[in-house]
Design a protein around this motif. Structure first.
Motif, PDB file in Angstrom:
ATOM      1  N   SER A 140       0.832  -1.203   0.000  1.00 25.26           N
ATOM      2  CA  SER A 140       0.000   0.000   0.000  1.00 25.26           C
ATOM      3  C   SER A 140       0.868   1.255   0.000  1.00 25.26           C
ATOM      4  N   HIS A 141       2.006   1.190   0.667  1.00 23.15           N
ATOM      5  CA  HIS A 141       2.947   2.315   0.673  1.00 23.15           C
ATOM      6  C   HIS A 141       3.501   2.553  -0.742  1.00 23.15           C
ATOM      7  N   ARG A 169       0.870   4.044  -3.103  1.00 22.33           N
ATOM      8  CA  ARG A 169       0.686   5.477  -2.868  1.00 22.33           C
ATOM      9  C   ARG A 169       1.824   6.279  -3.500  1.00 22.33           C
ATOM     10  N   GLU A 170       3.049   5.802  -3.346  1.00 25.71           N
ATOM     11  CA  GLU A 170       4.200   6.515  -3.912  1.00 25.71           C
ATOM     12  C   GLU A 170       4.152   6.578  -5.438  1.00 25.71           C
ATOM     13  N   ALA A 204      -0.784   7.358  -6.416  1.00 29.24           N
ATOM     14  CA  ALA A 204      -1.676   8.348  -5.809  1.00 29.24           C
ATOM     15  C   ALA A 204      -0.887   9.552  -5.323  1.00 29.24           C
ATOM     16  N   GLN A 205      -0.636  10.511  -6.220  1.00 25.12           N
ATOM     17  CA  GLN A 205       0.106  11.712  -5.867  1.00 25.12           C
ATOM     18  C   GLN A 205      -0.858  12.873  -5.643  1.00 25.12           C
ATOM     19  N   LEU A 217      -7.226  10.449   1.438  1.00 24.44           N
ATOM     20  CA  LEU A 217      -6.483   9.308   0.923  1.00 24.44           C
ATOM     21  C   LEU A 217      -5.637   8.751   2.058  1.00 24.44           C
ATOM     22  N   THR A 250      -3.453   5.300   3.940  1.00 22.62           N
ATOM     23  CA  THR A 250      -2.948   3.947   4.120  1.00 22.62           C
ATOM     24  C   THR A 250      -2.380   3.857   5.520  1.00 22.62           C
ATOM     25  N   ASN A 259       1.203   5.897   5.977  1.00 22.25           N
ATOM     26  CA  ASN A 259       1.356   7.270   5.486  1.00 22.25           C
ATOM     27  C   ASN A 259       2.682   7.889   5.908  1.00 22.25           C
ATOM     28  N   VAL A 313      -5.945   3.856  -1.453  1.00 24.27           N
ATOM     29  CA  VAL A 313      -5.041   4.078  -2.584  1.00 24.27           C
ATOM     30  C   VAL A 313      -5.254   3.038  -3.679  1.00 24.27           C
TER      31      VAL A 313
END
Length: 762
Positions: free
Chosen positions: A467-468, A471-472, A475-476, A519, A521, A524, A588
């Motif tokens: 999930s990290h 996001r990187e 999902a910006q 947003l 996770t 985060n 995310v």
């Protein structure tokens, strides 16, 4: 000054104003002056027409001159679109576009759809399952790359898209020292899973070796007769195996209004390996007798794979089935438990020990959630207390009844449960046995590819890491902007609704305004060093997937502990928003290709994910909106009446009605289109430029994206009485936002300018 004023006018303002001419003065007209005036009027008309055509062509030229998006993500997304999808180029085809047929639908198809629209048949419960992922259809055709038969690629369903995004992460080439250790471990786990597809060289040996470490197995004749609760606790804490009841962590739904973020230990019915029939008259369950024979057969096949002599099959499989069916009679389906208020029953561990004494509750829960402190006064949530009581009584009775057998049936039942947990890590013969039984019980779904199962197994253990990474990579800041725009537009839509009573209105609107979409996770604020520490104890082997799988089960146990202690969870494989306290958690997992990318034209992001998110939020926040507001019924019936008027004979336009669930879904789908469009307008006001894709720009791309994603990937599509493209026709009839009306000369469209007018967002 805007760089593209004509485009900006199309995006933000109403349709073009028409030039006006002065009326000629009739006083003193003679023949020559009249001819002159006629000539002047004709010239004025020709000039106006020419200017209109010039303006239109200029605007189209400016639209087409929008900078094309040439990023790798856009080039891949272009496989889903073409200029032919522009709704304004072929309005008749688009007007009655059929998602599944790829063209105009036939009258027979439409009559079939309408004929079935009068039945509700529990669609509210089905929609709830859709929101929680219960009806997500895993499509094998999503694996097909490129175009076939000249058709555009279909969007995969959202679950497939997310799994493919994770697969791409796990298969990406290693970057040496720049890649963190946690990511290396996740990739190694996935690789060993993929390499274990062929029948294992060791056969059943890994499982038999594990059984010896656990004290043996009575079926094989070697068993050290460990205490029942000792074995049960070990299986639950170390191997994520829950034979008699399931244990997980989650919030108390009754505390939602109090904005509580506290999570509790939850105890529920276990998962049985056979279908269970429910008698709605007697309110009793029983194992489906027609499936017991294949269940017995699969049990014998498992024993044969484990080297157990066939002479022992009858006794041990018979007792296993007998105990399973005895436990199953106390289970009940979710709707019944909801009606009887059997969910979220709050009880202390000490009280639970009193009503269900066969289980050592404190010791087992302490082992499952070690090293967290668990005490007898802690509250747990039970979701079917009558079953838990029945389960305890059954275990006590079987221990007495089979005392001469040294509790062999209970131990065998637990070992069979462990086998079911470990089948993904054993050779393919075990999996095929399980698959054959599923087919025998009516499972017609195609077998998922190996990569699909391996991604799911990897996510179970490495959820925080994946999930990290998602996001990187996906999902910006563009994701945060889309969330903000969609929710702002949604609040505007709901504020202007006509509510049926002030009390409901105040409660709902205050709730909507108090919630904060974000947003989120679990990771985060974790950096690479902290992630590496999280997985520091994991030591994976190159060619031993069974051993690696056991470590994944331990990671899963630690994930439960983190959730209980921190009250937050990773949203890696989640594709639906949820509410936690005052937050709407936007996972995310929604922000992956082909539905979203930071390099996409905003029209594509808002037309696809923006509209899907709006539908998800409406279903989440207002599951019974048709009982609380007037607009859903009136607007949906207006849309439906107009649909009938242009698809049926004029005299039959009012002969078909919609049940409440379909009325609500029509309103949700149409409202989601309006909300996403208004959100795009917000974005365009801030950034009055956008790029194009496959020759489509701005409103053309937005509307094409909405239709494409709704046809291919919307789980609520099956609840609609007509194809979603018709909503685009309705929208363009009510809004100055479209370049022109979607009219079809060979369809009897009536009063398009007056059709289902809604001023909320226009």
């Amino acid at each position: 000054m805007d760089e593209n004023p004509a485009v900006h006018q199309e995006m933000v303002t109403t349709p073009e104003e028409q030039p006006r001419s002065d009326e000629p003065n009739p006083v003193g007209c003679n023949k020559y002056r009249w001819r002159l005036l006629v000539l002047f009027a004709f010239s004025l008309f020709a000039t106006t027409l020419g200017l209109g055509i010039y303006s239109h062509l200029k605007k189209e030229s400016q639209l087409k001159s929008a900078a094309p998006c040439l990023s790798p993500a856009c080039l891949k997304a272009s496989e889903h679109f073409s200029v032919a999808m522009d709704p304004f180029s072929h309005p008749c085809d688009y007007f009655l576009f059929a998602c599944r047929a790829g063209g105009s639908s036939t009258t027979t198809e439409r009559q079939r759809i309408m004929g079935s629209s009068n039945e509700d048949n529990g669609e509210v419960d089905k929609k709830r399952q859709v929101r929680t992922g219960g009806l997500v259809r895993m499509r094998r055709e999503a694996d097909v790359q490129g175009k076939s038969d000249g058709r555009l690629n279909k969007f995969p369903d959202r679950q497939t898209a997310l799994l493919k995004a994770i697969k791409e992460i796990l298969e990406s080439p290693e970057e040496g020292v720049s890649m963190n250790a946690a990511e290396q471990k996740a990739k190694k786990f996935f690789k060993t899973c993929m390499d274990a597809e062929s029948p294992g060289k060791e056969g059943s040996e890994p499982f038999l070796t594990l059984l010896q470490q656990l004290g043996g197995w009575a079926v094989s004749g070697e068993w050290n007769q460990k205490d029942f609760n000792t074995t049960l606790t070990l299986l639950m804490s170390q191997y994520s195996t829950f034979p008699f009841f399931s244990v997980y962590v989650g919030p108390d739904s009754g505390e939602e209004q109090n904005a509580s973020n506290q999570h509790y230990i939850q105890i529920d019915e276990p998962h049985f390996q056979f279908p269970i029939d429910w008698n709605s008259i007697t309110h009793k369950s029983k194992a489906s007798t027609r499936y017991l024979r294949p269940f017995y057969s699969s049990c014998g096949q498992y024993l044969a794979l484990l080297g157990v002599p066939s002479s022992k099959t009858t006794q041990h499989c018979g007792l296993y089935i007998s105990l399973s069916t005895t436990l199953a009679v106390a289970t009940s389906p979710l709707p019944y438990r909801l009606s009887q208020k059997l969910l979220f029953h709050r009880i202390t561990i000490q009280e639970l020990q009193t009503v269900a004494p066969a289980i050592d509750w404190l010791a087992s829960l302490q082992a499952i959630f070690q090293p967290l402190p668990i005490s007898q006064s802690d509250i747990v949530l039970v979701h079917n207390l009558p079953y838990i009581i029945h389960m305890s009584q059954t275990i006590s009775q079987w221990r007495v009844k089979h005392e001469m057998m040294d509790a062999i049936p209970l131990h065998t039942y637990m070992i069979f449960s462990l086998l079911q947990t470990l089948i993904p890590a054993l050779d393919s013969r075990f999996f095929q046995t399980m698959r054959n039984y599923s087919i025998a019980t009516g499972d017609t779904q195609e077998e998922m590819p190996r990569w699909w199962r391996c991604v799911q197994q990897t996510e179970r253990g490495f959820d925080a890491l994946l999930s990290h990474i998602i996001r990187e990579r996906h999902a910006q800041k563009e994701a945060d902007e889309l969330i903000h725009d969609v929710y702002s537009s949604l609040k505007k839509k709901l504020t202007d609704l006509s509510w049926r009573d002030n009390k409901s209105s105040d409660f709902i609107l205050n709730k909507i305004k108090s919630l904060n979409p974000r947003l989120s996770t679990q990771t985060n604020n974790l950096n690479h060093t902290e992630l590496n520490l999280l997985y520091a104890e994991v030591d994976l082997k190159e060619e031993d997937f069974f051993s690696n799988y056991l470590q994944m089960l331990v990671l899963e146990q630690k994930s439960r502990c983190r959730l209980l202690s921190h009250g937050s969870r990773a949203e890696g494989l989640s594709i639906s928003p949820s509410i936690s306290g005052n937050d709407i958690i936007i996972p995310v997992g929604m922000f992956v290709l082909p539905f979203f990318h930071s390099s996409y034209p905003r029209a594509l992001n808002y037309g696809t994910l923006g509209s899907l998110m709006a539908k998800d939020l409406l279903h989440l926040l207002l599951p019974n909106i048709h009982t609380q507001a007037n607009n859903p019924e009136s607007e949906s019936m207006c849309v439906w009446s107009h649909y009938l008027s242009v698809t049926k004979d004029p005299g039959q336009a009012g002969t078909f009605s919609l049940p409440p669930s379909k009325q609500q879904e029509v309103w949700v789908q149409y409202s989601a289109l309006q909300v996403a469009l208004d959100a795009y307008k917000m974005s365009f006001t801030r950034h009055p430029t956008d790029s194009s894709l496959s020759g489509l720009s701005y409103i053309h791309l937005f509307l094409s994206s909405f239709t494409k994603v709704t046809c291919d990937a919307d789980p609520y599509h099956e609840f609609m009485p007509f194809e979603p493209s018709f909503l685009v026709t309705v929208l363009c009839s009510n809004s100055g936002f479209c370049p022109k009306l979607l009219t079809c000369l060979n369809k009897s469209q009536s009063s398009p300018h007056e059709m289902c007018q809604n001023r909320t967002l226009h």
